[in-house]
Design a protein around this motif. Sequence first.
Motif, PDB file in Angstrom:
ATOM      1  N   ASN A 156       0.830  -1.201   0.000  1.00  0.00           N
ATOM      2  CA  ASN A 156       0.000   0.000   0.000  1.00  0.00           C
ATOM      3  C   ASN A 156       0.866   1.253   0.000  1.00  0.00           C
ATOM      4  O   ASN A 156       1.556   1.548   0.977  1.00  0.00           O
ATOM      5  N   THR A 157       0.825   1.977  -1.109  1.00  0.00           N
ATOM      6  CA  THR A 157       1.650   3.168  -1.287  1.00  0.00           C
ATOM      7  C   THR A 157       1.426   4.193  -0.187  1.00  0.00           C
ATOM      8  O   THR A 157       2.380   4.733   0.397  1.00  0.00           O
ATOM      9  N   PHE A 158       0.175   4.479   0.100  1.00  0.00           N
ATOM     10  CA  PHE A 158      -0.179   5.500   1.083  1.00  0.00           C
ATOM     11  C   PHE A 158       0.399   5.164   2.460  1.00  0.00           C
ATOM     12  O   PHE A 158       1.085   5.979   3.081  1.00  0.00           O
ATOM     13  N   HIS A 159       0.145   3.951   2.932  1.00  0.00           N
ATOM     14  CA  HIS A 159       0.562   3.586   4.288  1.00  0.00           C
ATOM     15  C   HIS A 159       2.077   3.417   4.402  1.00  0.00           C
ATOM     16  O   HIS A 159       2.665   3.769   5.439  1.00  0.00           O
ATOM     17  N   LEU A 160       2.714   2.899   3.356  1.00  0.00           N
ATOM     18  CA  LEU A 160       4.173   2.751   3.407  1.00  0.00           C
ATOM     19  C   LEU A 160       4.874   4.097   3.303  1.00  0.00           C
ATOM     20  O   LEU A 160       5.989   4.264   3.817  1.00  0.00           O
ATOM     21  N   TRP A 161       4.244   5.051   2.651  1.00  0.00           N
ATOM     22  CA  TRP A 161       4.749   6.427   2.629  1.00  0.00           C
ATOM     23  C   TRP A 161       4.703   7.020   4.037  1.00  0.00           C
ATOM     24  O   TRP A 161       5.630   7.714   4.478  1.00  0.00           O
ATOM     25  N   MET A 162       3.592   6.725   4.755  1.00  0.00           N
ATOM     26  CA  MET A 162       3.464   7.220   6.129  1.00  0.00           C
ATOM     27  C   MET A 162       4.474   6.532   7.061  1.00  0.00           C
ATOM     28  O   MET A 162       5.176   7.180   7.831  1.00  0.00           O
ATOM     29  N   ARG A 163       4.521   5.221   6.959  1.00  0.00           N
ATOM     30  CA  ARG A 163       5.398   4.396   7.801  1.00  0.00           C
ATOM     31  C   ARG A 163       5.823   3.174   7.013  1.00  0.00           C
ATOM     32  O   ARG A 163       4.965   2.499   6.443  1.00  0.00           O
ATOM     33  N   PRO A 164       7.111   2.877   6.907  1.00  0.00           N
ATOM     34  CA  PRO A 164       8.252   3.468   7.599  1.00  0.00           C
ATOM     35  C   PRO A 164       8.806   4.725   6.937  1.00  0.00           C
ATOM     36  O   PRO A 164       9.702   5.350   7.478  1.00  0.00           O
ATOM     37  N   GLY A 165       8.324   5.054   5.732  1.00  0.00           N
ATOM     38  CA  GLY A 165       8.811   6.238   5.043  1.00  0.00           C
ATOM     39  C   GLY A 165       9.783   5.896   3.932  1.00  0.00           C
ATOM     40  O   GLY A 165      10.386   4.817   3.891  1.00  0.00           O
ATOM     41  N   LEU A 166       9.955   6.846   3.020  1.00  0.00           N
ATOM     42  CA  LEU A 166      10.771   6.591   1.836  1.00  0.00           C
ATOM     43  C   LEU A 166      12.254   6.478   2.143  1.00  0.00           C
ATOM     44  O   LEU A 166      12.995   5.796   1.422  1.00  0.00           O
ATOM     45  N   ASP A 167      12.721   7.132   3.215  1.00  0.00           N
ATOM     46  CA  ASP A 167      14.142   7.029   3.549  1.00  0.00           C
ATOM     47  C   ASP A 167      14.511   5.584   3.893  1.00  0.00           C
ATOM     48  O   ASP A 167      15.568   5.088   3.491  1.00  0.00           O
ATOM     49  N   VAL A 168      13.613   4.897   4.602  1.00  0.00           N
ATOM     50  CA  VAL A 168      13.865   3.491   4.942  1.00  0.00           C
ATOM     51  C   VAL A 168      13.787   2.630   3.686  1.00  0.00           C
ATOM     52  O   VAL A 168      14.623   1.746   3.465  1.00  0.00           O
ATOM     53  N   MET A 169      12.780   2.892   2.856  1.00  0.00           N
ATOM     54  CA  MET A 169      12.617   2.102   1.631  1.00  0.00           C
ATOM     55  C   MET A 169      13.834   2.249   0.710  1.00  0.00           C
ATOM     56  O   MET A 169      14.283   1.288   0.088  1.00  0.00           O
ATOM     57  N   GLU A 170      14.354   3.442   0.608  1.00  0.00           N
ATOM     58  CA  GLU A 170      15.545   3.667  -0.224  1.00  0.00           C
ATOM     59  C   GLU A 170      16.735   2.880   0.305  1.00  0.00           C
ATOM     60  O   GLU A 170      17.525   2.326  -0.471  1.00  0.00           O
ATOM     61  N   LYS A 171      16.863   2.820   1.616  1.00  0.00           N
ATOM     62  CA  LYS A 171      17.976   2.095   2.230  1.00  0.00           C
ATOM     63  C   LYS A 171      17.943   0.617   1.871  1.00  0.00           C
ATOM     64  O   LYS A 171      19.003  -0.025   1.708  1.00  0.00           O
ATOM     65  N   PHE A 172      16.736   0.058   1.733  1.00  0.00           N
ATOM     66  CA  PHE A 172      16.596  -1.366   1.430  1.00  0.00           C
ATOM     67  C   PHE A 172      16.438  -1.636  -0.066  1.00  0.00           C
ATOM     68  O   PHE A 172      16.280  -2.786  -0.477  1.00  0.00           O
ATOM     69  N   GLY A 173      16.445  -0.590  -0.868  1.00  0.00           N
ATOM     70  CA  GLY A 173      16.309  -0.779  -2.305  1.00  0.00           C
ATOM     71  C   GLY A 173      14.918  -1.148  -2.751  1.00  0.00           C
ATOM     72  O   GLY A 173      14.731  -1.667  -3.860  1.00  0.00           O
ATOM     73  N   GLY A 174      13.940  -0.897  -1.886  1.00  0.00           N
ATOM     74  CA  GLY A 174      12.559  -1.173  -2.249  1.00  0.00           C
ATOM     75  C   GLY A 174      11.886  -2.152  -1.318  1.00  0.00           C
ATOM     76  O   GLY A 174      12.459  -2.639  -0.340  1.00  0.00           O
ATOM     77  N   LEU A 175      10.660  -2.466  -1.651  1.00  0.00           N
ATOM     78  CA  LEU A 175       9.802  -3.254  -0.762  1.00  0.00           C
ATOM     79  C   LEU A 175      10.175  -4.738  -0.747  1.00  0.00           C
ATOM     80  O   LEU A 175      10.017  -5.402   0.286  1.00  0.00           O
ATOM     81  N   HIS A 176      10.676  -5.257  -1.861  1.00  0.00           N
ATOM     82  CA  HIS A 176      10.997  -6.683  -1.899  1.00  0.00           C
ATOM     83  C   HIS A 176      12.016  -7.071  -0.826  1.00  0.00           C
ATOM     84  O   HIS A 176      11.802  -8.021  -0.060  1.00  0.00           O
ATOM     85  N   GLN A 177      13.103  -6.343  -0.771  1.00  0.00           N
ATOM     86  CA  GLN A 177      14.148  -6.675   0.189  1.00  0.00           C
ATOM     87  C   GLN A 177      13.717  -6.342   1.612  1.00  0.00           C
ATOM     88  O   GLN A 177      14.084  -7.051   2.554  1.00  0.00           O
ATOM     89  N   PHE A 178      12.920  -5.299   1.762  1.00  0.00           N
ATOM     90  CA  PHE A 178      12.469  -4.886   3.083  1.00  0.00           C
ATOM     91  C   PHE A 178      11.611  -5.966   3.732  1.00  0.00           C
ATOM     92  O   PHE A 178      11.787  -6.291   4.907  1.00  0.00           O
ATOM     93  N   GLU A 179      10.672  -6.550   2.958  1.00  0.00           N
ATOM     94  CA  GLU A 179       9.773  -7.548   3.544  1.00  0.00           C
ATOM     95  C   GLU A 179      10.161  -8.985   3.185  1.00  0.00           C
ATOM     96  O   GLU A 179       9.438  -9.923   3.513  1.00  0.00           O
ATOM     97  N   LYS A 180      11.289  -9.135   2.488  1.00  0.00           N
ATOM     98  CA  LYS A 180      11.818 -10.458   2.140  1.00  0.00           C
ATOM     99  C   LYS A 180      10.814 -11.268   1.317  1.00  0.00           C
ATOM    100  O   LYS A 180      10.502 -12.422   1.626  1.00  0.00           O
TER     101      LYS A 180
END
Length: 401
Positions: free
Chosen positions: A66-90
């Motif tokens: 969900n774009t809206f909720h992931l923008w709110m939390r954890p935020g784009l700075d965290v997503m950038e660190k992990f290279g996107g949602l795939h690596q973040f949530e495995k």
Amino acid sequence: MLKFELLKTDPAEGSYLGSHARRGTLTLNHGVVQTPIFMPVGTYGTVKGVMPQSLHDMGAQIILGNTFHLWMRPGLDVMEKFGGLHQFEKWDKPILTDSGGFQVWSLGEMRKISEEGVKFASPVNGDKLFLTPEISMQIQTTLNSDIVMQFDECTPYLSVEPKTKGLVTTEREARSSMELSLRWAKRCQEEFARLNNPNALFGIVQGGMHEHLRDESLAGLEALDFPGIAVGGLSVGEPKEDMMRVLKHIGPKLPKHKPHYLMGVGTPEDLIAGVQNGIDMFDCVMPTRNARNGTLFSRYGDLKIRNARHKSDPQPLDVTCTCHACAGKSGVSWADGGRDGFSRAYLHHLDRCGEMLGPMLASIHNLHYYLNLMQEVRDALDAGTFGAFVNQFHTDRARGV
């Protein structure tokens, strides 16, 4: 990247049966998806109560974020660190992200829509935020989802005008909303290209309950030549007969060489009706939400696990099911002689005690049921027996548990 291959259509297509069912494959950057398919919803980067390995085991091919909720939390700075949602949530298979349009719509009076975008207060901390088609594309590019959805205005069923609030949305309101979504679609496409996003962008057909507006919306999206087309604005409070009327009108008109996605729908019966009307992709929170509220889906109808009649019932939720809740480690259903699964009595007990294992097992079961239903649909289409399958599906579901 997106490649859609139409493998087969229902032999009944164009006959008096009116079937437009399709069998295909959808190739994306993180894998190949067999269609028709149901996509489990992982709003915050997780399908509630279900381990990623369980999703793999039950045959999930693609999930939602969900774009809206992931923008709110954890935020784009965290997503950038992990290279996107795939690596973040495995999760190593494809992901589709919605644009945030539905969540903005659900904020009601807390948001203000203009030509530029939507102003609203964050439901997390109250910060004043502004979401535009361009920002939605930027967020989804950071998430690196395989399928990106255009930012649209979800046309409500009930009027949004102060003088008529609570009444059915007028044609004028629906047209204004649909035309705004079309203008936003073009802006999304331009920003998506500017960002050099290597994934696929889908357009969304809007127009409320008005068939001619749906036709205009589809024509506008076809002119923009999106690689995939979604149908939005259904299952937003309208009567079931209106939803089916619009689906039967617009589904068969969707471009045959592109994947078709029906957003946010629905019950097992809705999925079958969607397939009959040419839909390839579905998502809905119903399997996991209903599981947490004690409602289980089965081949033979819906089961309310909180009912006292299940207090000492030794049967599994569904005697034909091979999910972990019903068949345990063996994977052998009760109908085939397996007895390793959990009983209805145990699930009833867990629910009554508020034990978290209860909704976890229920969620696994419901998602397995939905995914297996789509596998059975694909098998029937491969075999040329889809019509017979649909008849048996409705007979079984009407039998009751």
